[in-house]
Scaffold this active site. Structure first.
Site, short mmCIF file in Angstrom:
data_model
loop_
_atom_site.label_atom_id
_atom_site.label_comp_id
_atom_site.label_asym_id
_atom_site.label_seq_id
_atom_site.Cartn_x
_atom_site.Cartn_y
_atom_site.Cartn_z
CG ASP A 44 37.12 29.68 32.74
OD1 ASP A 44 37.76 30.69 33.28
OD2 ASP A 44 37.44 29.62 31.30
CD GLU A 116 37.29 34.25 28.91
OE1 GLU A 116 38.01 34.26 27.94
OE2 GLU A 116 37.64 33.73 30.10
CD GLU A 183 40.38 38.92 33.99
OE1 GLU A 183 39.57 38.12 33.64
OE2 GLU A 183 41.61 38.24 34.39
O1 KIV Z 1 37.21 31.83 35.77
C1 KIV Z 1 37.42 33.04 36.32
O2 KIV Z 1 37.62 33.05 37.62
C2 KIV Z 1 37.16 34.49 35.66
C3 KIV Z 1 37.71 35.51 36.22
C4 KIV Z 1 39.33 35.56 35.76
C5 KIV Z 1 37.17 36.73 35.84
O3 KIV Z 1 36.72 34.33 34.52
#
Ligand code: KIV
Length: 279
Positions: A44, A116, A183
Site C-alpha cells: 500500500d 499490519e 520494519e
Molecule cells: O506497503 C508497503 O510497501 C509496505 C512496506 C513499507 C513494508 O508495507
C-alpha cells in the site's frame, strides 16, 4: 518455478536469504521476475510511490490494491506475490478481513496477503488463517498506524518496546501466519525475532540477521523523491535518467529533429500524387 512457503521455510533452515521487493505495475513485476526476486509485495506504499498521496498509505483503497495486484500478477506469473491489505480493510471485523482478503486471492490471484499489527489484530489474523489464506504479519514501524507512533519512527529501541515486539511476533506465529515482516527495528531485535520464530522473518530496516530483505522498489531505483528512509540503499537513480531522457525529447521536438525519416510511415508509390489530384 514459483516458490512456495515450503521453499521459504527451507531457505530459512538453510540460512539462505530471500530477496523481496515491492512492485505496483506490470512492467516492474516483469523486471523483478527476470531479476530473480523471490517474492513481490504489492504494497500500500503505492499510495505514496504511485499516487503521490501526502497522507501516507491511509487513503489507499481495496479497489486500488486489487487493480495493482492484478497487473503485478500478470507481469510476474512465476513469482510469489503478496497483496497488502489497506487501512480499514481488516481492522473492523474478522468477517470484513476475510471478505477483503478473499478478493486478493479470487480477483488478483495473489499467493499471500499481509496485515499490519500484532496482538491487537490477532483475531483478524486467526480468521484469515482459518479461512485457508497464506498470511504475513507486519510489526515494528507500521505505516497505517504511524500517527500513533508519532510518525515514521524506528521501533524496538528500548528493552520494553523490543519486548512488546517479541510478544507480538510470537502471537503472530501462534496465530498461524506463514511469515513475518519486521520494519525499522534495530538489528539486535531482528536477530532475536528471526532466531526465536520458526516461521521466516523478513526485514525492511531490521538489519542483516533476518531471513531476508524487503525494499520498496521506488526507493531502490531512485524514483521516489519525497523522503528516503535510513534503511534504503539506492541501486539506481532512475529519476535522473528519466528527466534527462524527457529533456532530450523536449529539445529535439523543439528543434524539429524528431521524428527522423526512420520513424515515419511511407505512402505507397504514386499515392501521394493521386491524393494531390483528389484534394
Ligand atoms: O506497503 C508497503 O510497501 C509496505 C512496506 C513499507 C513494508 O508495507
Amino acid at each position: 518455478m514459483k516458490k512456495s512457503i515450503l521453499d521459504f521455510r527451507k531457505m530459512k533452515e538453510a540460512g539462505e536469504k530471500l530477496a523481496w521487493l515491492t512492485s505496483y505495475d506490470f512492467p516492474t513485476a516483469q523486471f523483478a521476475e527476470r531479476a530473480g526476486v523471490d517474492m513481490i509485495l504489492v504494497g500500500d506504499s503505492m499510495g505514496m510511490c504511485v499516487y503521490g498521496y501526502t497522507g501516507g498509505t491511509m487513503p489507499v483503497t481495496m479497489d486500488q490494491c486489487i487493480v495493482h495486484s492484478e497487473a503485478v500478477r500478470r507481469g510476474a506469473p512465476n513469482t510469489f506475490v503478496v497483496g497488502d491489505m489497506p487501512f480499514l480493510s481488516y481492522q473492523i471485523t474478522p468477517a470484513d478481513a476475510v471478505r477483503n482478503a478473499g478478493r486478493f486471492f479470487k480477483e488478483a490471484g495473489v499467493d499471500a496477503i499481509k496485515i499490519e499489527g500484532g496482538r491487537r489484530i490477532i483475531n483478524m489474523m486467526q480468521a484469515l488463517v482459518n479461512a485457508g489464506m497464506v498470511t504475513c504479519g507486519h510489526i515494528g514501524l507500521t505505516p497505517q498506524s504511524s500517527g500513533q507512533l508519532g510518525g515514521f519512527k524506528a521501533q524496538g529501541l528500548t528493552a520494553d518496546s523490543a519486548y512488546e515486539l517479541i510478544m507480538d511476533a510470537r502471537s503472530i506465529q501462534e496465530a498461524g501466519a506463514a511469515f513475518l515482516l519486521l520494519e525499522a527495528v534495530p538489528p539486535e531485535v531482528g536477530k532475536f525475532v528471526s532466531e526465536d520464530l520458526k516461521i521466516p522473518v523478513y526485514g525492511i530496516g531490521a538489519g542483516p540477521h533476518v531471513d531476508g530483505q524487503l525494499l520498496i522498489v521506488s526507493d531502490m531505483l531512485g524514483l521516489f523523491e519525497a523522503f528516503t528512509p535510513k534503511f534504503v540503499k539506492k541501486y539506481a537513480n532512475l529519476a535522473e535518467h528519466t528527466v534527462k531522457a524527457m529533456k532530450d525529447y523536449v529539445k529535439v521536438v523543439q528543434e524539429v529533429k524528431f521524428p527522423e525519416d526512420k520513424h515515419t510511415y511511407k505512402m505507397l508509390a504514386g499515392e501521394k500524387e493521386k491524393l494531390e489530384k483528389l484534394v
